[in-house]
Design a protein around this motif. Structure first.
Motif, PDB file in Angstrom:
ATOM      1  N   GLY A  62      55.427  33.787  53.800  1.00  0.00           N
ATOM      2  CA  GLY A  62      55.973  33.671  52.456  1.00  0.00           C
ATOM      3  C   GLY A  62      56.808  32.416  52.286  1.00  0.00           C
ATOM      4  O   GLY A  62      56.731  31.733  51.267  1.00  0.00           O
ATOM      5  N   GLN A  63      57.594  32.082  53.306  1.00  0.00           N
ATOM      6  CA  GLN A  63      58.418  30.874  53.252  1.00  0.00           C
ATOM      7  C   GLN A  63      57.553  29.620  53.251  1.00  0.00           C
ATOM      8  O   GLN A  63      57.805  28.662  52.511  1.00  0.00           O
ATOM      9  N   LEU A  64      56.499  29.620  54.071  1.00  0.00           N
ATOM     10  CA  LEU A  64      55.582  28.473  54.096  1.00  0.00           C
ATOM     11  C   LEU A  64      54.891  28.284  52.749  1.00  0.00           C
ATOM     12  O   LEU A  64      54.662  27.152  52.310  1.00  0.00           O
ATOM     13  N   ALA A  65      54.567  29.395  52.092  1.00  0.00           N
ATOM     14  CA  ALA A  65      53.959  29.315  50.761  1.00  0.00           C
ATOM     15  C   ALA A  65      54.941  28.723  49.759  1.00  0.00           C
ATOM     16  O   ALA A  65      54.574  27.895  48.912  1.00  0.00           O
ATOM     17  N   ARG A  66      56.210  29.113  49.841  1.00  0.00           N
ATOM     18  CA  ARG A  66      57.220  28.576  48.926  1.00  0.00           C
ATOM     19  C   ARG A  66      57.452  27.090  49.169  1.00  0.00           C
ATOM     20  O   ARG A  66      57.798  26.348  48.244  1.00  0.00           O
ATOM     21  N   GLU A  67      57.248  26.636  50.410  1.00  0.00           N
ATOM     22  CA  GLU A  67      57.393  25.220  50.738  1.00  0.00           C
ATOM     23  C   GLU A  67      56.165  24.421  50.324  1.00  0.00           C
ATOM     24  O   GLU A  67      56.152  23.186  50.439  1.00  0.00           O
ATOM     25  N   GLY A  68      55.120  25.097  49.861  1.00  0.00           N
ATOM     26  CA  GLY A  68      53.920  24.409  49.416  1.00  0.00           C
ATOM     27  C   GLY A  68      52.959  24.017  50.516  1.00  0.00           C
ATOM     28  O   GLY A  68      52.010  23.258  50.283  1.00  0.00           O
ATOM     29  N   LEU A  69      53.153  24.541  51.731  1.00  0.00           N
ATOM     30  CA  LEU A  69      52.302  24.167  52.860  1.00  0.00           C
ATOM     31  C   LEU A  69      51.058  25.036  52.974  1.00  0.00           C
ATOM     32  O   LEU A  69      50.046  24.601  53.542  1.00  0.00           O
ATOM     33  N   ILE A  70      51.115  26.254  52.471  1.00  0.00           N
ATOM     34  CA  ILE A  70      49.951  27.144  52.516  1.00  0.00           C
ATOM     35  C   ILE A  70      49.752  27.774  51.145  1.00  0.00           C
ATOM     36  O   ILE A  70      50.682  27.836  50.336  1.00  0.00           O
ATOM     37  N   THR A  71      48.515  28.214  50.907  1.00  0.00           N
ATOM     38  CA  THR A  71      48.171  28.922  49.675  1.00  0.00           C
ATOM     39  C   THR A  71      47.659  30.295  50.062  1.00  0.00           C
ATOM     40  O   THR A  71      46.745  30.419  50.887  1.00  0.00           O
ATOM     41  N   ARG A  72      48.241  31.328  49.493  1.00  0.00           N
ATOM     42  CA  ARG A  72      47.875  32.710  49.834  1.00  0.00           C
ATOM     43  C   ARG A  72      47.080  33.326  48.691  1.00  0.00           C
ATOM     44  O   ARG A  72      47.520  33.322  47.545  1.00  0.00           O
ATOM     45  N   ARG A  73      45.875  33.833  49.015  1.00  0.00           N
ATOM     46  CA  ARG A  73      45.038  34.503  48.026  1.00  0.00           C
ATOM     47  C   ARG A  73      44.637  35.867  48.562  1.00  0.00           C
ATOM     48  O   ARG A  73      44.311  35.997  49.750  1.00  0.00           O
ATOM     49  N   ARG A  74      44.659  36.852  47.703  1.00  0.00           N
ATOM     50  CA  ARG A  74      44.421  38.228  48.149  1.00  0.00           C
ATOM     51  C   ARG A  74      43.061  38.404  48.809  1.00  0.00           C
ATOM     52  O   ARG A  74      42.942  38.977  49.874  1.00  0.00           O
ATOM     53  N   ARG A  75      42.021  37.901  48.182  1.00  0.00           N
ATOM     54  CA  ARG A  75      40.681  38.169  48.682  1.00  0.00           C
ATOM     55  C   ARG A  75      40.194  37.131  49.687  1.00  0.00           C
ATOM     56  O   ARG A  75      39.495  37.478  50.637  1.00  0.00           O
ATOM     57  N   SER A  76      40.539  35.869  49.474  1.00  0.00           N
ATOM     58  CA  SER A  76      40.026  34.813  50.354  1.00  0.00           C
ATOM     59  C   SER A  76      40.961  34.493  51.513  1.00  0.00           C
ATOM     60  O   SER A  76      40.631  33.667  52.361  1.00  0.00           O
ATOM     61  N   THR A  78      44.534  33.192  53.534  1.00  0.00           N
ATOM     62  CA  THR A  78      45.531  32.123  53.472  1.00  0.00           C
ATOM     63  C   THR A  78      44.941  30.837  54.030  1.00  0.00           C
ATOM     64  O   THR A  78      44.332  30.842  55.096  1.00  0.00           O
ATOM     65  N   ILE A  79      45.129  29.723  53.310  1.00  0.00           N
ATOM     66  CA  ILE A  79      44.632  28.429  53.773  1.00  0.00           C
ATOM     67  C   ILE A  79      45.749  27.394  53.705  1.00  0.00           C
ATOM     68  O   ILE A  79      46.740  27.570  52.986  1.00  0.00           O
ATOM     69  N   VAL A  80      45.566  26.323  54.464  1.00  0.00           N
ATOM     70  CA  VAL A  80      46.505  25.202  54.402  1.00  0.00           C
ATOM     71  C   VAL A  80      46.308  24.489  53.077  1.00  0.00           C
ATOM     72  O   VAL A  80      45.186  24.150  52.693  1.00  0.00           O
ATOM     73  N   ALA A  81      47.399  24.264  52.364  1.00  0.00           N
ATOM     74  CA  ALA A  81      47.332  23.663  51.029  1.00  0.00           C
ATOM     75  C   ALA A  81      47.106  22.167  51.113  1.00  0.00           C
ATOM     76  O   ALA A  81      47.477  21.514  52.099  1.00  0.00           O
ATOM     77  N   SER A  82      46.513  21.617  50.060  1.00  0.00           N
ATOM     78  CA  SER A  82      46.376  20.164  49.936  1.00  0.00           C
ATOM     79  C   SER A  82      47.658  19.599  49.342  1.00  0.00           C
ATOM     80  O   SER A  82      48.241  20.214  48.447  1.00  0.00           O
TER      81      SER A  82
END
Length: 249
Positions: A62-76, A78-82
């Motif tokens: 959750g913290q990594l997502a808030r930092e913009g480093l990962i994107t979390r999607r329910r079905r697909s 978690t991936i590293v964000a661009s």
């Protein structure tokens, strides 16, 4: 997801477990081991590998997502964000985009290059260590054939090893770095200076004419990536930024 990928998540033993997990994944992203689009191991796999509870792993992700480093999607998953392109263009300047945005044709010329241990004047100019190995470049950028900005840059070979083999024939060093290196911190300063005689000749201005000097350094974690000095003829340029109460717009 491969076994080697999950095995790469290594804890350092310092601080709360959730923060160790966050740092371990963050470092894999920032050092390029997990490029944008990489599938992050699911929570259950991280729990098993690291001996952590679901709540602990969930908090780290959750913290990594808030930092913009990962994107979390329910079905697909978690991936590293661009990295957001707008952020890169605002903070790390693309000179070709700058020139084309003004409606001009862009070109550039590499005036000088030296690889290896930084010479004493370069050490002093960029505040380097004595034995630092760098690519030292001097580049002149043009807008419609007129000198636009004079660039002097060092690239740290210990951090960006590929720069030693790159000829910068297809794109100038700054844009090449945006595509081939990672940065996590930048320092930026603008000052007014008078053009020295050799600078004035290259920029086609008079000696002593006012110029804007843009100095920038970037790091990946604590490792220096590059340092650059961009000298703009003051009479031809102005920098405009639009912002609101919560930052840039």
């Amino acid at each position: 997801m491969s076994a080697s990928q999950i095995d790469a998540v290594a804890l350092d033993g310092a601080g709360p477990l959730y923060d160790q997990i966050r740092r371990a994944i963050r470092d894999l992203i920032l050092n390029g081991a997990w490029p944008p689009g990489t599938v992050v191991p699911p929570e259950h796999a991280l729990m098993e590998r690291l001996g952590a509870s679901r709540m602990t792993v969930h908090r780290a992700l959750g913290q990594l997502a808030r930092e913009g480093l990962i994107t979390r999607r329910r079905r697909s998953g978690t991936i590293v964000a661009s990295p957001p392109a707008s952020h890169a263009m605002l903070d790390i300047l693309s000179i070709p985009e700058e020139v084309r945005g003004l409606g001009h044709e862009y070109s550039y010329r590499i005036l000088a290059r030296r690889d290896g241990r930084a010479q004493r004047p370069v050490v002093a100019l960029f505040e380097l260590g004595r034995a630092v190995e760098v690519v030292h470049l001097t580049v002149l950028h043009f807008a419609d054939g007129v000198p636009h900005v004079l660039e002097e840059r060092v690239i740290h070979l210990a951090t960006v090893l590929a720069a030693g083999q790159e000829q910068f024939a297809a794109m100038p060093p700054g844009d090449w770095l945006l595509q081939n290196s990672l940065w996590s911190q930048a320092e930026h300063a603008i000052s007014a200076v008078a053009a020295e005689i050799d600078q004035a000749q290259l920029l086609a201005i008079g000696e002593g004419e006012p110029c804007l000097l843009v100095e920038r350094r970037t790091w990946n974690q604590r490792e220096p990536v590059t340092a650059v000095r961009l000298l703009y003829p003051g009479g031809r340029h102005r920098f405009i930024g639009r912002f609101g109460p919560y930052g840039k717009v």
